[in-house]
Design a protein around this motif. Structure first.
Motif, PDB file in Angstrom:
ATOM      1  N   ILE A  59       0.988   1.280  17.741  1.00  0.00           N
ATOM      2  CA  ILE A  59       0.184   2.206  18.545  1.00  0.00           C
ATOM      3  C   ILE A  59       0.326   3.626  18.021  1.00  0.00           C
ATOM      4  O   ILE A  59       1.438   4.135  17.865  1.00  0.00           O
ATOM      5  CB  ILE A  59       0.606   2.156  20.021  1.00  0.00           C
ATOM      6  CG1 ILE A  59       0.369   0.761  20.606  1.00  0.00           C
ATOM      7  CG2 ILE A  59      -0.156   3.207  20.833  1.00  0.00           C
ATOM      8  CD1 ILE A  59       0.869   0.599  22.032  1.00  0.00           C
ATOM      9  N   LEU A  60      -0.816   4.259  17.771  1.00  0.00           N
ATOM     10  CA  LEU A  60      -0.856   5.659  17.372  1.00  0.00           C
ATOM     11  C   LEU A  60      -1.419   6.491  18.512  1.00  0.00           C
ATOM     12  O   LEU A  60      -2.506   6.207  19.022  1.00  0.00           O
ATOM     13  CB  LEU A  60      -1.730   5.834  16.137  1.00  0.00           C
ATOM     14  CG  LEU A  60      -1.798   7.261  15.553  1.00  0.00           C
ATOM     15  CD1 LEU A  60      -0.461   7.644  14.931  1.00  0.00           C
ATOM     16  CD2 LEU A  60      -2.923   7.373  14.529  1.00  0.00           C
ATOM     17  N   SER A  61      -0.676   7.503  18.931  1.00  0.00           N
ATOM     18  CA  SER A  61      -1.186   8.491  19.885  1.00  0.00           C
ATOM     19  C   SER A  61      -2.076   9.448  19.113  1.00  0.00           C
ATOM     20  O   SER A  61      -1.613  10.131  18.191  1.00  0.00           O
ATOM     21  CB  SER A  61      -0.020   9.240  20.533  1.00  0.00           C
ATOM     22  OG  SER A  61      -0.489  10.331  21.298  1.00  0.00           O
ATOM     23  N   GLU A  62      -3.360   9.494  19.484  1.00  0.00           N
ATOM     24  CA  GLU A  62      -4.329  10.279  18.714  1.00  0.00           C
ATOM     25  C   GLU A  62      -5.395  10.847  19.642  1.00  0.00           C
ATOM     26  O   GLU A  62      -6.022  10.105  20.397  1.00  0.00           O
ATOM     27  CB  GLU A  62      -4.971   9.403  17.633  1.00  0.00           C
ATOM     28  CG  GLU A  62      -5.941  10.137  16.738  1.00  0.00           C
ATOM     29  CD  GLU A  62      -6.440   9.252  15.614  1.00  0.00           C
ATOM     30  OE1 GLU A  62      -5.899   9.355  14.502  1.00  0.00           O
ATOM     31  OE2 GLU A  62      -7.364   8.445  15.852  1.00  0.00           O
ATOM     32  N   TRP A  67      -9.058   2.754  20.866  1.00  0.00           N
ATOM     33  CA  TRP A  67      -9.522   1.691  19.945  1.00  0.00           C
ATOM     34  C   TRP A  67      -8.409   0.681  19.737  1.00  0.00           C
ATOM     35  O   TRP A  67      -7.228   1.024  19.794  1.00  0.00           O
ATOM     36  CB  TRP A  67      -9.920   2.311  18.602  1.00  0.00           C
ATOM     37  CG  TRP A  67     -10.154   1.300  17.516  1.00  0.00           C
ATOM     38  CD1 TRP A  67     -11.310   0.639  17.237  1.00  0.00           C
ATOM     39  CD2 TRP A  67      -9.173   0.820  16.582  1.00  0.00           C
ATOM     40  NE1 TRP A  67     -11.100  -0.225  16.178  1.00  0.00           N
ATOM     41  CE2 TRP A  67      -9.814  -0.128  15.763  1.00  0.00           C
ATOM     42  CE3 TRP A  67      -7.810   1.119  16.370  1.00  0.00           C
ATOM     43  CZ2 TRP A  67      -9.147  -0.796  14.740  1.00  0.00           C
ATOM     44  CZ3 TRP A  67      -7.136   0.447  15.354  1.00  0.00           C
ATOM     45  CH2 TRP A  67      -7.808  -0.494  14.548  1.00  0.00           C
ATOM     46  N   SER A  68      -8.790  -0.581  19.483  1.00  0.00           N
ATOM     47  CA  SER A  68      -7.790  -1.593  19.160  1.00  0.00           C
ATOM     48  C   SER A  68      -8.399  -2.687  18.298  1.00  0.00           C
ATOM     49  O   SER A  68      -9.566  -3.053  18.456  1.00  0.00           O
ATOM     50  CB  SER A  68      -7.223  -2.231  20.427  1.00  0.00           C
ATOM     51  OG  SER A  68      -6.317  -3.269  20.110  1.00  0.00           O
ATOM     52  N   ASP A  69      -7.589  -3.230  17.385  1.00  0.00           N
ATOM     53  CA  ASP A  69      -7.931  -4.507  16.770  1.00  0.00           C
ATOM     54  C   ASP A  69      -8.035  -5.561  17.858  1.00  0.00           C
ATOM     55  O   ASP A  69      -7.419  -5.438  18.925  1.00  0.00           O
ATOM     56  CB  ASP A  69      -6.836  -4.938  15.788  1.00  0.00           C
ATOM     57  CG  ASP A  69      -6.924  -4.234  14.448  1.00  0.00           C
ATOM     58  OD1 ASP A  69      -8.026  -3.832  14.048  1.00  0.00           O
ATOM     59  OD2 ASP A  69      -5.873  -4.089  13.795  1.00  0.00           O
ATOM     60  N   VAL A  70      -8.783  -6.613  17.572  1.00  0.00           N
ATOM     61  CA  VAL A  70      -8.957  -7.701  18.536  1.00  0.00           C
ATOM     62  C   VAL A  70      -7.979  -8.823  18.209  1.00  0.00           C
ATOM     63  O   VAL A  70      -8.011  -9.401  17.114  1.00  0.00           O
ATOM     64  CB  VAL A  70     -10.401  -8.220  18.537  1.00  0.00           C
ATOM     65  CG1 VAL A  70     -10.537  -9.420  19.486  1.00  0.00           C
ATOM     66  CG2 VAL A  70     -11.367  -7.108  18.947  1.00  0.00           C
ATOM     67  N   GLY A  71      -7.099  -9.109  19.159  1.00  0.00           N
ATOM     68  CA  GLY A  71      -6.192 -10.240  19.034  1.00  0.00           C
ATOM     69  C   GLY A  71      -5.394 -10.236  17.749  1.00  0.00           C
ATOM     70  O   GLY A  71      -4.858  -9.211  17.310  1.00  0.00           O
ATOM     71  N   THR A  72      -5.331 -11.405  17.110  1.00  0.00           N
ATOM     72  CA  THR A  72      -4.502 -11.593  15.926  1.00  0.00           C
ATOM     73  C   THR A  72      -5.052 -10.890  14.690  1.00  0.00           C
ATOM     74  O   THR A  72      -4.402 -10.926  13.636  1.00  0.00           O
ATOM     75  CB  THR A  72      -4.329 -13.090  15.627  1.00  0.00           C
ATOM     76  OG1 THR A  72      -5.630 -13.710  15.556  1.00  0.00           O
ATOM     77  CG2 THR A  72      -3.508 -13.772  16.722  1.00  0.00           C
ATOM     78  N   THR A  82      -2.734  -0.518  14.671  1.00  0.00           N
ATOM     79  CA  THR A  82      -3.620  -1.561  15.193  1.00  0.00           C
ATOM     80  C   THR A  82      -4.236  -1.156  16.529  1.00  0.00           C
ATOM     81  O   THR A  82      -5.094  -1.861  17.053  1.00  0.00           O
ATOM     82  CB  THR A  82      -2.864  -2.885  15.379  1.00  0.00           C
ATOM     83  OG1 THR A  82      -1.906  -2.729  16.433  1.00  0.00           O
ATOM     84  CG2 THR A  82      -2.152  -3.293  14.099  1.00  0.00           C
ATOM     85  N   MET A  83      -3.781  -0.029  17.072  1.00  0.00           N
ATOM     86  CA  MET A  83      -4.308   0.489  18.335  1.00  0.00           C
ATOM     87  C   MET A  83      -4.150   2.012  18.331  1.00  0.00           C
ATOM     88  O   MET A  83      -3.125   2.535  17.879  1.00  0.00           O
ATOM     89  CB  MET A  83      -3.570  -0.115  19.532  1.00  0.00           C
ATOM     90  CG  MET A  83      -4.141   0.275  20.901  1.00  0.00           C
ATOM     91  SD  MET A  83      -3.189  -0.422  22.301  1.00  0.00           S
ATOM     92  CE  MET A  83      -3.392  -2.182  22.037  1.00  0.00           C
TER      93      MET A  83
END
Length: 216
Positions: A59-62, A67-72, A82-83
């Motif tokens: 997780i990036l605080s921005e 935004w996030s990748d979906v699942g795997t 990834t988020m």
């Protein structure tokens, strides 16, 4: 709620997901953990929140983005976030929490509810396009208008194919639903920001991440 069927992006039930904070204040991390943990009573997964770069989820605080990748899909890269979560002040705690739950919904494999295979949104596409600065005619598009049109269809207008999806009943209260303005639709249809997990959200994820039967 819905997710893509082929290939499935669900994690293996029973897994502990290691969730790493790449940066952020203690307040940001505490608020993120509190919101994300709303999913835990409904899924057979565990979250282990850690500091540093080593995590299944990073997780990036921005400023300026959720935004996030979906699942795997999060496993496809080991270096990038990834988020991304946009830190907010305590005055906007419920808004921040709702967005964290939404992004963790993606992390668990869910897609946007407004593109649900059976979504019955009565779009006024002319008005929707106009509010985003494009016309009904793709032939009028320059480069930026073309990018905008593709994004609007991907995020809002193009429903998923039922045979390529795993889904429950379309849910206007889903945490995965975007806001839909009255001016974008025909008749009396709008969606306000959903601030909590809906009952259908909980049921869908409980089915996606089941606990073993007691007699197994």
């Amino acid at each position: 709620m819905w997710a893509k069927k082929n290939p499935s992006k669900f994690w293996t039930p029973g897994r502990t997901l290691r969730i790493a904070f790449l940066n952020g204040t203690p307040e940001f991390k505490a608020a993120t953990i509190s919101a994300a943990n709303n999913w835990l009573p409904h899924i057979n997964l565990k979250f282990e929140f850690v500091e540093g770069k080593e995590g299944d989820i990073r997780i990036l605080s921005e400023e300026g983005t959720f935004w996030s990748d979906v699942g795997t899909d999060a496993l496809l890269s080991t270096d990038e976030p990834t988020m991304r979560l946009w830190p907010h002040s305590p005055n906007h705690a419920r808004y921040f929490a709702a967005n964290v739950m939404h992004e963790f919904g993606h992390m668990l494999g869910a897609e946007h509810e407004q593109t649900h295979p059976t979504a019955n949104i009565p779009w006024n596409t002319s008005a929707f396009y106009a509010e985003h600065g494009i016309t009904d005619n793709p032939e009028d598009d320059g480069y930026q208008a073309s990018v905008t049109r593709k994004r609007l269809h991907l995020w809002y207008l193009d429903r998923a194919a039922p045979d390529a999806s795993v889904y429950s009943e379309y849910d206007r209260k889903s945490i995965m639903h975007y806001v839909i303005r009255q001016s974008w639709t025909e008749g009396d249809f709008q969606i306000f920001l959903n601030l909590d997990l809906s009952e259908k959200d909980k049921a869908f994820m409980a089915k996606a991440y089941p606990y073993p039967a007691e007699n197994e």
